[in-house]
Write an enzyme that holds these catalytic residues in place. Sequence first.
Site, PDB file in Angstrom:
ATOM      1  N   CYS A   1     -18.121  84.727  40.844  1.00  0.00           N
ATOM      2  CA  CYS A   1     -19.044  85.678  41.476  1.00  0.00           C
ATOM      3  C   CYS A   1     -20.335  85.801  40.660  1.00  0.00           C
ATOM      4  O   CYS A   1     -20.320  86.346  39.551  1.00  0.00           O
ATOM      5  CB  CYS A   1     -18.329  87.025  41.598  1.00  0.00           C
TER       6      CYS A   1
ATOM      7  N   CYS B   1     -21.453  89.373  39.795  1.00  0.00           N
ATOM      8  CA  CYS B   1     -20.547  89.933  38.780  1.00  0.00           C
ATOM      9  C   CYS B   1     -21.024  89.537  37.381  1.00  0.00           C
ATOM     10  O   CYS B   1     -21.011  90.347  36.452  1.00  0.00           O
ATOM     11  CB  CYS B   1     -19.123  89.427  38.986  1.00  0.00           C
TER      12      CYS B   1
END
Length: 108
Positions: free
Chosen positions: A33, A36
Amino acid sequence: MSEKVMHVGDADFDAVVLQSAEPVLVDFWAEWCGPCKMIAPALDELADTYAGKAKIVKVNVDHNRASAMKYHVRSIPMLLLFKDGQIHSQQIGAVGKAQLSQMIDKAL
């Protein structure tokens, strides 16, 4: 990465997060991600800033599906702030350090 950021799994989630005496900001994330990874440095800084007052915890959704399902994690990063074992506030998507700091301050 700050050693103050704890990595928690399904097995120790309740003990570390729900039974914590201090507020806990939980980052549901995954290695693949991009957003993230973008907020990781801010979380490291917050862990240092709030040491002893609040915890910063990361839960990898790929390895801890039970926790992700329990809290209806559908998109990541998803940040949940727990206080006294209950969800106090939540944030979906990458945000800046200041916004995350406000979340924690409201729970203190």
